[in-house]
Write a protein that holds these residues in place. Structure first.
Motif, mmCIF file in Angstrom:
data_model
loop_
_atom_site.group_PDB
_atom_site.id
_atom_site.type_symbol
_atom_site.label_atom_id
_atom_site.label_comp_id
_atom_site.label_asym_id
_atom_site.label_seq_id
_atom_site.Cartn_x
_atom_site.Cartn_y
_atom_site.Cartn_z
ATOM 1 N N ILE A 1 6.742 21.135 30.888
ATOM 2 C CA ILE A 1 7.567 20.156 31.620
ATOM 3 C C ILE A 1 6.732 19.482 32.709
ATOM 4 O O ILE A 1 6.731 18.256 32.857
ATOM 5 N N GLY A 2 5.998 20.304 33.477
ATOM 6 C CA GLY A 2 5.143 19.742 34.521
ATOM 7 C C GLY A 2 4.076 18.826 33.948
ATOM 8 O O GLY A 2 3.764 17.779 34.518
ATOM 9 N N GLY A 3 3.515 19.209 32.788
ATOM 10 C CA GLY A 3 2.491 18.389 32.155
ATOM 11 C C GLY A 3 3.025 17.038 31.711
ATOM 12 O O GLY A 3 2.374 16.005 31.904
ATOM 13 N N ILE A 4 4.201 17.037 31.124
ATOM 14 C CA ILE A 4 4.826 15.776 30.713
ATOM 15 C C ILE A 4 5.044 14.854 31.905
ATOM 16 O O ILE A 4 4.879 13.641 31.822
ATOM 17 N N LEU A 5 5.397 15.449 33.046
ATOM 18 C CA LEU A 5 5.743 14.665 34.230
ATOM 19 C C LEU A 5 4.601 14.542 35.241
ATOM 20 O O LEU A 5 4.772 13.928 36.293
ATOM 21 N N HIS A 6 3.414 15.115 34.930
ATOM 22 C CA HIS A 6 2.390 15.245 35.977
ATOM 23 C C HIS A 6 1.914 13.913 36.527
ATOM 24 O O HIS A 6 1.513 13.827 37.691
ATOM 25 N N ASP A 7 1.933 12.863 35.733
ATOM 26 C CA ASP A 7 1.490 11.547 36.205
ATOM 27 C C ASP A 7 2.662 10.612 36.492
ATOM 28 O O ASP A 7 2.487 9.388 36.528
ATOM 29 N N LEU A 8 3.831 11.176 36.720
ATOM 30 C CA LEU A 8 5.023 10.361 36.983
ATOM 31 C C LEU A 8 4.782 9.378 38.123
ATOM 32 O O LEU A 8 5.228 8.227 38.080
ATOM 33 N N GLY A 9 4.049 9.817 39.144
ATOM 34 C CA GLY A 9 3.799 8.960 40.301
ATOM 35 C C GLY A 9 2.972 7.736 39.981
ATOM 36 O O GLY A 9 2.973 6.753 40.753
#
Length: 398
Positions: free
Chosen positions: A193-201
């Motif tokens: 989950i963190g990997g999928i969202l890691h570049d959200l910013g």
């Protein structure tokens, strides 16, 4: 045997003794250079297919011997057929393809959609939650899969960088977490989950900074360095509350020896989750194609990460990555000790120099109509003679 580049195409070159020449007449080998006789005349023109000599091979050999020629240089050309290899591997060894292409493409599309919605100010909590659930699904699908690296190699050939990178970091982070902490299934899921969202910013970073071909200015780099914090804020505001996933998002640019961002932590002050994600993030970034750089082969990326960049990473995480990638990374083209050529489809960590190889050319240069999958850990008489250059695989591997 050596590699030879002709224009943009790289081929495998061999010197074939005359007594073995007839064995190559049913394959795809061609004469590499003009063969000149003692009188200066051309006995065999460059590019002559050996298959065209089959009916007169005895006369050809005799003529060559009279000119004191004892070996013929040949090249083994080939064409790429990635889909054919994937189809074969699915049937021969399903573990090699742990991720369904449709699931991968669906995830990439979902990441792109969320990024686009954030940029347009239309992203909802449900959008981010659905993407997080996709990360959990990915973790479950790849659980225990030994051939993740082959899967990553194929996904990495797609064009969409940010979204494919998010998918790959999710897969690799989850995979490494499972290897480092066996049995902690929940951790692997939250890492995905963190990997999928890691570049959200990065959805809040201007495109002219995000995709700039040249070196960023100090001001532009300051903007880029904010993306972990912005990503954490976006995740929290959209209902992502688990500490492990948030550690990945905020901490994936921290460095084990310090000097990372946003918090300039070092060593064990950096969470396990962030240390794992940092390795996954850099490995995929090095091996991906960007607008400002060509992709680096996995083997070279490992050399960089264990060499000049080694102080940046937790050595325990790097050890697991090395075992997973192997000495001969998945997708590498290799020549075996018997002269056959094939594509590495996985290393299992139990013997880094003896991976599984899908053989596509036999020792006589014949393209196999039915590929042969060999586990070198079980074939003690065979071994990898050498790894061929990465650009060969587009021509010969599949």
């Amino acid at each position: 045997m050596e590699e030879r580049t002709q224009g943009t195409e790289t081929k495998i070159r061999r010197d074939i003794p005359l007594e073995e020449l007839s064995n190559f007449c049913s394959g795809v080998a061609e004469v590499a250079d003009d063969i000149i006789g003692e009188s200066g005349g051309i006995l065999l023109p460059r590019g002559t297919p050996l298959s065209s000599l089959a009916s007169s091979i005895d006369r050809v050999e005799a003529k060559l011997r009279r000119s004191n020629i004892r070996a013929i240089p040949v090249v083994l050309p080939g064409t790429s057929d990635l889909q054919n290899l994937e189809d074969y591997l699915k049937a021969a060894d399903p573990a090699v393809m742990p991720l369904e292409p449709e699931l991968a493409r669906q995830t990439v599309s979902q990441v792109e959609d969320v990024f686009s919605r954030i940029k347009e100010g239309e992203c909802t909590t449900e959008d981010v939650q659905n993407l997080a659930e996709q990360g959990r699904t990915l973790a479950r699908r790849i659980s225990g899969a030994p051939q993740l690296m082959f899967c990553l190699g194929q996904v990495r050939n797609w064009d969409e960088y940010t979204s494919v990178h998010s998918l790959n970091v999710a897969l690799l982070s989850s995979f490494l977490a499972e290897r480092l902490f066996p049995g902690r299934t929940e951790l692997a899921e939250f890492m995905a989950i963190g990997g999928i969202l890691h570049d959200l910013g990065k959805a809040r970073v201007p495109l002219e900074v995000l995709n700039k071909p040249g070196k960023l200015t100090d001001g532009e780099f300051a903007v880029m360095k904010r993306h972990p914090e912005l990503g954490e804020e976006l995740a929290v505001s959209n209902g992502i509350t688990d500490r492990r996933s948030l550690e990945v998002i905020r901490g994936h640019h921290e460095r084990y020896n310090g000097g990372g961002y946003p918090d300039n932590l070092n060593g064990t002050a950096i969470s396990n989750e962030a240390r794992i994600a940092a390795v996954a993030d850099v490995f995929d970034a090095l091996t991906a194609k960007r607008v400002y750089k060509n992709p680096m082969p996995s083997r070279e990326a490992m050399s960089v990460m264990t060499g000049a960049m080694s102080a940046h990473f937790d050595p325990d995480v790097m050890r697991v990555l090395l075992l997973s990638v192997g000495i001969y990374p998945s997708g590498s083209l290799v020549e075996l000790s018997d002269g056959s050529v094939g594509t590495v489809v996985g290393a299992y960590g139990k013997d880094l120099v003896r991976p599984k190889v899908a053989i596509t050319l036999d020792r006589f240069g014949n393209r196999l109509t039915e590929k042969k999958l060999i586990d070198l850990s079980e074939e003690r008489e065979l071994f990898v003679k050498r790894s061929l250059r990465s650009d060969d695989k587009d021509k010969l591997a599949f």
